[in-house]
Scaffold this active site. Structure first.
Site, PDB file in Angstrom:
ATOM      1  N   HIS A   1      -5.135  -8.166   5.081  1.00 50.97           N
ATOM      2  CA  HIS A   1      -4.323  -7.548   4.032  1.00 50.97           C
ATOM      3  C   HIS A   1      -5.228  -6.944   2.954  1.00 50.97           C
ATOM      4  O   HIS A   1      -5.767  -7.665   2.111  1.00 50.97           O
ATOM      5  CB  HIS A   1      -3.387  -8.627   3.449  1.00 50.97           C
ATOM      6  CG  HIS A   1      -2.439  -8.122   2.412  1.00 50.97           C
ATOM      7  ND1 HIS A   1      -1.945  -8.916   1.411  1.00 50.97           N
ATOM      8  CD2 HIS A   1      -1.895  -6.894   2.217  1.00 50.97           C
ATOM      9  CE1 HIS A   1      -1.142  -8.198   0.651  1.00 50.97           C
ATOM     10  NE2 HIS A   1      -1.091  -6.972   1.112  1.00 50.97           N
TER      11      HIS A   1
ATOM     12  N   ASN B   1       1.455 -11.542  -2.667  1.00 55.32           N
ATOM     13  CA  ASN B   1       2.791 -11.008  -2.961  1.00 55.32           C
ATOM     14  C   ASN B   1       3.807 -12.078  -3.324  1.00 55.32           C
ATOM     15  O   ASN B   1       4.788 -11.778  -3.991  1.00 55.32           O
ATOM     16  CB  ASN B   1       3.280 -10.150  -1.796  1.00 55.32           C
ATOM     17  CG  ASN B   1       2.655  -8.767  -1.880  1.00 55.32           C
ATOM     18  OD1 ASN B   1       2.836  -8.067  -2.867  1.00 55.32           O
ATOM     19  ND2 ASN B   1       1.876  -8.400  -0.881  1.00 55.32           N
TER      20      ASN B   1
ATOM     21  N   GLU C   1      -7.140 -10.186   1.794  1.00 54.78           N
ATOM     22  CA  GLU C   1      -6.491 -11.486   2.014  1.00 54.78           C
ATOM     23  C   GLU C   1      -6.378 -11.657   3.531  1.00 54.78           C
ATOM     24  O   GLU C   1      -5.792 -10.805   4.200  1.00 54.78           O
ATOM     25  CB  GLU C   1      -5.103 -11.449   1.351  1.00 54.78           C
ATOM     26  CG  GLU C   1      -4.377 -12.770   1.290  1.00 54.78           C
ATOM     27  CD  GLU C   1      -3.028 -12.634   0.547  1.00 54.78           C
ATOM     28  OE1 GLU C   1      -2.346 -11.592   0.691  1.00 54.78           O
ATOM     29  OE2 GLU C   1      -2.667 -13.580  -0.164  1.00 54.78           O
TER      30      GLU C   1
ATOM     31  N   SER D   1       2.214  -6.893   4.105  1.00 51.86           N
ATOM     32  CA  SER D   1       2.189  -7.522   2.780  1.00 51.86           C
ATOM     33  C   SER D   1       2.863  -8.885   2.793  1.00 51.86           C
ATOM     34  O   SER D   1       2.670  -9.678   1.868  1.00 51.86           O
ATOM     35  CB  SER D   1       2.971  -6.663   1.784  1.00 51.86           C
ATOM     36  OG  SER D   1       2.420  -5.387   1.677  1.00 51.86           O
TER      37      SER D   1
HETATM   38  P1  NAI Z   1       3.385   4.450   3.672  1.00 49.99           P
HETATM   39  O1  NAI Z   1       4.851   4.688   3.592  1.00 49.99           O
HETATM   40  O2  NAI Z   1       2.468   5.183   2.761  1.00 49.99           O
HETATM   41  O3  NAI Z   1       2.852   4.731   5.174  1.00 49.99           O
HETATM   42  C1  NAI Z   1       3.457   4.203   6.315  1.00 49.99           C
HETATM   43  C2  NAI Z   1       3.046   5.057   7.503  1.00 49.99           C
HETATM   44  O4  NAI Z   1       3.490   4.437   8.716  1.00 49.99           O
HETATM   45  C3  NAI Z   1       3.659   6.472   7.491  1.00 49.99           C
HETATM   46  O5  NAI Z   1       2.629   7.440   7.584  1.00 49.99           O
HETATM   47  C4  NAI Z   1       4.554   6.495   8.732  1.00 49.99           C
HETATM   48  O6  NAI Z   1       4.613   7.770   9.354  1.00 49.99           O
HETATM   49  C5  NAI Z   1       3.827   5.485   9.610  1.00 49.99           C
HETATM   50  N1  NAI Z   1       4.666   4.955  10.706  1.00 49.99           N
HETATM   51  C6  NAI Z   1       5.943   4.561  10.650  1.00 49.99           C
HETATM   52  N2  NAI Z   1       6.347   4.164  11.885  1.00 49.99           N
HETATM   53  C7  NAI Z   1       5.286   4.313  12.720  1.00 49.99           C
HETATM   54  C8  NAI Z   1       5.069   4.076  14.114  1.00 49.99           C
HETATM   55  N3  NAI Z   1       6.040   3.598  14.882  1.00 49.99           N
HETATM   56  N4  NAI Z   1       3.840   4.354  14.624  1.00 49.99           N
HETATM   57  C9  NAI Z   1       2.853   4.835  13.858  1.00 49.99           C
HETATM   58  N5  NAI Z   1       2.989   5.079  12.521  1.00 49.99           N
HETATM   59  C10 NAI Z   1       4.190   4.820  11.968  1.00 49.99           C
HETATM   60  O7  NAI Z   1       3.214   2.859   3.506  1.00 49.99           O
HETATM   61  P2  NAI Z   1       1.932   2.040   2.951  1.00 49.99           P
HETATM   62  O8  NAI Z   1       2.083   1.849   1.500  1.00 49.99           O
HETATM   63  O9  NAI Z   1       0.704   2.640   3.505  1.00 49.99           O
HETATM   64  O10 NAI Z   1       2.200   0.599   3.603  1.00 49.99           O
HETATM   65  C11 NAI Z   1       1.866   0.335   4.956  1.00 49.99           C
HETATM   66  C12 NAI Z   1       1.755  -1.174   5.168  1.00 49.99           C
HETATM   67  O11 NAI Z   1       0.760  -1.706   4.265  1.00 49.99           O
HETATM   68  C13 NAI Z   1       3.041  -1.956   4.908  1.00 49.99           C
HETATM   69  O12 NAI Z   1       3.096  -3.035   5.816  1.00 49.99           O
HETATM   70  C14 NAI Z   1       2.829  -2.479   3.498  1.00 49.99           C
HETATM   71  O13 NAI Z   1       3.565  -3.647   3.233  1.00 49.99           O
HETATM   72  C15 NAI Z   1       1.323  -2.756   3.504  1.00 49.99           C
HETATM   73  N6  NAI Z   1       0.669  -2.776   2.194  1.00 49.99           N
HETATM   74  C16 NAI Z   1       1.033  -1.870   1.244  1.00 49.99           C
HETATM   75  C17 NAI Z   1       0.407  -1.886   0.002  1.00 49.99           C
HETATM   76  C18 NAI Z   1       0.779  -0.893  -1.049  1.00 49.99           C
HETATM   77  O14 NAI Z   1       0.358  -1.047  -2.215  1.00 49.99           O
HETATM   78  N7  NAI Z   1       1.540   0.142  -0.719  1.00 49.99           N
HETATM   79  C19 NAI Z   1      -0.663  -2.868  -0.311  1.00 49.99           C
HETATM   80  C20 NAI Z   1      -1.008  -3.717   0.794  1.00 49.99           C
HETATM   81  C21 NAI Z   1      -0.331  -3.693   1.982  1.00 49.99           C
END
Ligand code: NAI
Length: 283
Positions: A140, A190, A152, A119
């Site tokens: 993104h 963001n 994005e 993000s």
């Molecule tokens: P989330 O907390 O739902 O999922 C993150 C996942 O990453 C978890 O399943 C975790 O087990 C996994 N993980 C952590 N360390 C790991 C590793 N070393 N190897 C493999 N998997 C690993 O988070 P979310 O919301 O899906 O966000 C993920 C990314 O997307 C972040 O960079 C966030 O900034 C970005 N993002 C999030 C948005 C949102 O609305 N939540 C929108 C757009 C981008």
């Protein structure tokens, strides 16, 4: 470049949505996380989401089954060995992401592109952890991925034109509208959005209004589909805090200082919808 097989790293809300959209597009898709039970939960969420598309008549049951059959679970980076593209969607933390980029770079074929769904974190810095900085890019997606149109696209300092074109074409193939920007903290989405969310949290912290009032004013007054506090709960308050810290550190401007109430909620484990409690209660 022809992208046929993709590995999505991280099976959380974004990774699952990206894997779902890739599989529906017809790509062979590997969904990877640290443990297989996390991946299975991600695939179960994908199945639920696809079922809703079928219910609404936007997809046939056969198309749903075909999409699901294209998704393979993984807890081992060896599964990236024959992929043309990796899309990383793990926690918003540079140390975690950089380790993953190093691992992917060591196993993936020379032609493969490494994309991050970050993000806010610098693409140029992630690229520097690999031996192929011209093939690293920001892709993104927005939340929820299967619904939201925008992707994005962020070019790092060394991202090549051919990498950019391949990702732009893939975004279109996935039914999305790509829009590009330079590699600055928070990019466009963001940098603009989180200032509004943080300000809404300050209003709550100062007792100016209830969460419901703040969200109703912004929703009906500005014609936004949801209020900033409900949106923060959807994004995840840990992610919101990480993004604000990247903005604050990146620009050195106090306008990005995260509200103490946000820090307190994250410390308490109130992360929004994904933990059942944030500014609203989802239990
Ligand atoms: P989330 O907390 O739902 O999922 C993150 C996942 O990453 C978890 O399943 C975790 O087990 C996994 N993980 C952590 N360390 C790991 C590793 N070393 N190897 C493999 N998997 C690993 O988070 P979310 O919301 O899906 O966000 C993920 C990314 O997307 C972040 O960079 C966030 O900034 C970005 N993002 C999030 C948005 C949102 O609305 N939540 C929108 C757009 C981008």
């Amino acid at each position: 470049m022809d992208i046929r097989k993709v590995i999505v790293i991280g099976a959380g809300q974004m990774g699952s949505g990206i894997a779902q959209t890739a599989a529906v597009t017809g790509l062979e898709t590997v969904l990877h996380d640290v443990r297989l039970d996390i991946v299975e939960r991600g695939i179960a969420n994908i199945a639920k989401s696809l079922a809703k598309f079928v219910e609404k008549g936007k997809m046939t049951a056969e198309e749903r089954d075909a999409a699901l059959s294209r998704i393979r679970p993984s807890d081992n980076f060896e599964n990236a060995r024959d992929c043309d593209l990796a899309i990383e969607a793990v926690v918003e933390n540079l140390a975690v992401k950089s380790t993953i980029f190093k691992s992917l770079d060591s196993v993936m074929p020379a032609h493969a592109i490494l994309a991050s769904n970050t993000s806010s974190l610098p693409i140029t810095e992630l690229a520097a952890f690999t031996g192929r900085p011209s093939q690293v890019i920001g892709m993104h997606f927005m939340n929820p991925v299967p619904i939201m149109k925008l992707v994005e696209i962020i070019r790092g300092l060394q991202t090549s034109d051919s990498t950019f074109e391949a990702i732009e074409n893939l975004a279109k193939q996935m039914g999305k509208v790509p829009a590009s920007c330079q590699d600055v903290p928070g990019f466009i989405s963001n940098r603009v959005l989180q200032v509004m969310i943080n300000e809404a949290i300050w209003c709550l912290y100062e007792g100016v209004a209830t969460p419901e009032s703040i969200d109703t004013i912004m929703k009906l007054g500005m014609n936004h589909p949801m209020g900033p506090l409900a949106l923060a709960d959807l994004i995840g308050l840990d992610t919101v805090l990480s993004i604000l810290e990247v903005l604050q550190n990146g620009y050195g401007d106090p306008k990005y200082r995260p509200c103490p109430l946000l820090r307190q909620y994250v410390k308490a484990g109130w992360l929004g919808r994904k933990s059942g409690r944030g500014f609203y209660n989802y239990q």
